[in-house]
Scaffold this active site. Structure first.
Site, mmCIF file in Angstrom:
data_model
loop_
_atom_site.group_PDB
_atom_site.id
_atom_site.type_symbol
_atom_site.label_atom_id
_atom_site.label_comp_id
_atom_site.label_asym_id
_atom_site.label_seq_id
_atom_site.Cartn_x
_atom_site.Cartn_y
_atom_site.Cartn_z
ATOM 1 N N HIS A 36 0.861 -1.189 0.000
ATOM 2 C CA HIS A 36 0.000 0.000 0.000
ATOM 3 C C HIS A 36 0.896 1.236 0.000
ATOM 4 O O HIS A 36 2.139 1.110 -0.042
ATOM 5 C CB HIS A 36 -0.948 -0.020 1.207
ATOM 6 C CG HIS A 36 -0.244 -0.285 2.512
ATOM 7 N ND1 HIS A 36 0.638 0.602 3.067
ATOM 8 C CD2 HIS A 36 -0.266 -1.362 3.350
ATOM 9 C CE1 HIS A 36 1.112 0.113 4.194
ATOM 10 N NE2 HIS A 36 0.599 -1.080 4.394
ATOM 11 N N GLY A 91 1.856 3.155 2.219
ATOM 12 C CA GLY A 91 2.864 3.181 3.286
ATOM 13 C C GLY A 91 4.143 2.491 2.819
ATOM 14 O O GLY A 91 5.258 3.011 2.992
ATOM 15 N N HIS A 92 4.004 1.311 2.198
ATOM 16 C CA HIS A 92 5.189 0.598 1.691
ATOM 17 C C HIS A 92 5.907 1.418 0.617
ATOM 18 O O HIS A 92 7.137 1.446 0.554
ATOM 19 C CB HIS A 92 4.784 -0.739 1.063
ATOM 20 C CG HIS A 92 4.262 -1.753 2.024
ATOM 21 N ND1 HIS A 92 2.964 -2.210 2.000
ATOM 22 C CD2 HIS A 92 4.869 -2.427 3.027
ATOM 23 C CE1 HIS A 92 2.796 -3.108 2.946
ATOM 24 N NE2 HIS A 92 3.926 -3.258 3.588
ATOM 25 N N GLY A 151 8.745 0.554 8.487
ATOM 26 C CA GLY A 151 7.754 1.527 8.938
ATOM 27 C C GLY A 151 7.711 1.588 10.460
ATOM 28 O O GLY A 151 7.807 0.578 11.143
ATOM 29 N N GLN A 173 9.010 -3.764 16.101
ATOM 30 C CA GLN A 173 9.780 -4.505 15.098
ATOM 31 C C GLN A 173 10.994 -3.680 14.651
ATOM 32 O O GLN A 173 12.107 -4.189 14.538
ATOM 33 C CB GLN A 173 8.881 -4.814 13.896
ATOM 34 C CG GLN A 173 9.613 -5.342 12.684
ATOM 35 C CD GLN A 173 8.665 -5.744 11.578
ATOM 36 O OE1 GLN A 173 8.109 -6.817 11.620
ATOM 37 N NE2 GLN A 173 8.476 -4.890 10.584
ATOM 38 N N SER A 185 -2.092 -0.144 6.759
ATOM 39 C CA SER A 185 -1.664 -1.508 7.077
ATOM 40 C C SER A 185 -2.306 -2.449 6.069
ATOM 41 O O SER A 185 -3.447 -2.225 5.644
ATOM 42 C CB SER A 185 -2.135 -1.881 8.492
ATOM 43 O OG SER A 185 -2.083 -3.283 8.670
ATOM 44 N N ARG A 229 -3.470 -5.124 6.749
ATOM 45 C CA ARG A 229 -4.607 -5.785 7.407
ATOM 46 C C ARG A 229 -5.853 -4.910 7.445
ATOM 47 O O ARG A 229 -6.928 -5.406 7.781
ATOM 48 C CB ARG A 229 -4.223 -6.227 8.818
ATOM 49 C CG ARG A 229 -3.206 -7.366 8.815
ATOM 50 C CD ARG A 229 -2.934 -7.924 10.200
ATOM 51 N NE ARG A 229 -2.209 -9.189 10.140
ATOM 52 C CZ ARG A 229 -0.911 -9.338 10.371
ATOM 53 N NH1 ARG A 229 -0.162 -8.299 10.669
ATOM 54 N NH2 ARG A 229 -0.342 -10.538 10.293
HETATM 55 O O1 PAF Z 1 6.807 -5.860 8.561
HETATM 56 C C1 PAF Z 1 6.735 -6.848 7.803
HETATM 57 O O2 PAF Z 1 6.132 -6.792 6.740
HETATM 58 C C2 PAF Z 1 7.412 -8.141 8.207
HETATM 59 O O3 PAF Z 1 7.350 -8.344 9.578
HETATM 60 C C3 PAF Z 1 8.870 -8.243 7.706
HETATM 61 C C4 PAF Z 1 9.766 -7.198 8.345
HETATM 62 C C5 PAF Z 1 8.916 -8.091 6.191
HETATM 63 C C6 PAF Z 1 9.443 -9.616 8.058
HETATM 64 O O4 PAF Z 1 8.708 -10.637 7.478
#
Ligand code: PAF
Length: 296
Positions: free
Chosen positions: A37, A39-40, A153, A159, A191, A193
């Site tokens: 999306h 964001g990516h 992100g 993470q 997201s 999701r």
């Molecule tokens: O944030 C994500 O999409 C996942 O956790 C990642 C960092 C690609 C690891 O699978």
């Protein structure tokens, strides 16, 4: 813009990144699970900004099985590589690395990466094994990509901090960059999701950036009690979400515990995880640093 090269074989991805560096180009890398999306795409643009016009920007698309719990959405997680590649083209991505599970976890594989302290709060107790799966796959991806700037992100704040800790602890020559959360017009963090939300649940989801914003305003008005900040967020959420995993505050770097009363100039990460319908949403804001997701 030219279409990105799609690579499936890990060794070919490694060779492509090595070649770019031999040519004097920097490598920017955005690990994702696909279903891309805006964001990516912002992360890909940030990678481009870091490596320059002649750098190599790679996006990996891999739905990593080891980071999903037995009752989580691994099977139904959206997989749409062709659409992802098309979106990458618009964002100036050079390479899409899309390995299979058997390539990332070859038969006989026995190695896992576990990061302790940073993985403990927030999502840690609610998603046992999740961060071990994330650290393991990202360590493998970094090992293939080699020295690069890797962009994540900050919506997945824990993470981001965990992967930053991992590269420092393991001397992995990767610069881990945290890019600001991209939000929808009503403040909801983007997201993959979000697409699971029904229209009614999507409206309810606004309560998440609202709750974070209330805390930002309270902090700006001088509130420094961790319990009071947490309580106000919980109260706002509890009226409209189906369940709350947590609303908690931690120190920004390695997510250490905070004193009961914050210093006047302290920064604190406020993170929440809630369920709306069957969808689990996470979000966060850094008090003392970031603006409210929704303006007053
Ligand atoms: O944030 C994500 O999409 C996942 O956790 C990642 C960092 C690609 C690891 O699978």
């Amino acid at each position: 813009m030219t279409a990105p090269v799609v690579i499936h074989a890990p060794e070919e991805f490694r060779a492509r990144c090595d070649l770019a560096r031999r040519e004097g180009r920097r490598v920017g890398f955005v690990p994702t699970m696909g279903a891309l999306h805006d964001g990516h795409l912002t992360l890909a643009r940030e990678a481009r900004a870091r490596v320059g016009a002649d750098g190599l920007v790679a996006v990996s698309v891999f739905v990593n099985p080891t980071q999903f719990g037995p009752n989580e959405d691994f099977a139904k997680y959206p997989r749409e590589l062709d659409a992802d590649v098309a979106r990458c083209e618009g964002a100036g991505v050079d390479v899409v690395f899309a390995p299979s599970a058997s390539e990332m976890y070859p038969a006989g594989d026995q190695t896992r990466v576990r990061v302790d302290g940073v993985a403990a709060p927030f999502c840690g107790p609610f998603r046992p094994g999740h961060f071990e799966g994330v650290a393991t796959v990202v360590a493998r991806l970094f090992s293939l990509a080699g020295p690069c700037a890797a962009v994540f992100g900050r919506k997945d704040y824990q993470q981001w901090r965990l992967l930053d800790r991992m590269v420092r602890d393991l001397f992995i020559p990767v610069e881990v960059v945290g890019a600001r959360t991209v939000r929808e017009a009503d403040g909801l963090a983007m997201s993959s999701r979000n697409r699971y939300l029904s229209p009614a649940d999507r409206l309810r989801a606004r309560v998440v950036p609202e709750a974070l914003s209330l805390a930002v305003f309270a902090y700006a008005s001088g509130e420094r009690s961790v319990d009071a900040l947490r309580a106000m967020v919980l109260e706002h959420l509890s009226a409209r979400v189906d369940s709350i995993d947590y609303a908690d505050l931690r120190a920004p770097g390695d997510l250490d515990a905070l004193p009961a009363t914050l210093d006047l100039d302290a920064r604190a990460v406020l993170a929440v995880a809630v369920r709306i319908g069957a969808t689990r949403l996470i979000d966060n804001v850094v008090l003392g640093e970031e603006r409210a997701p929704i303006s007053a």
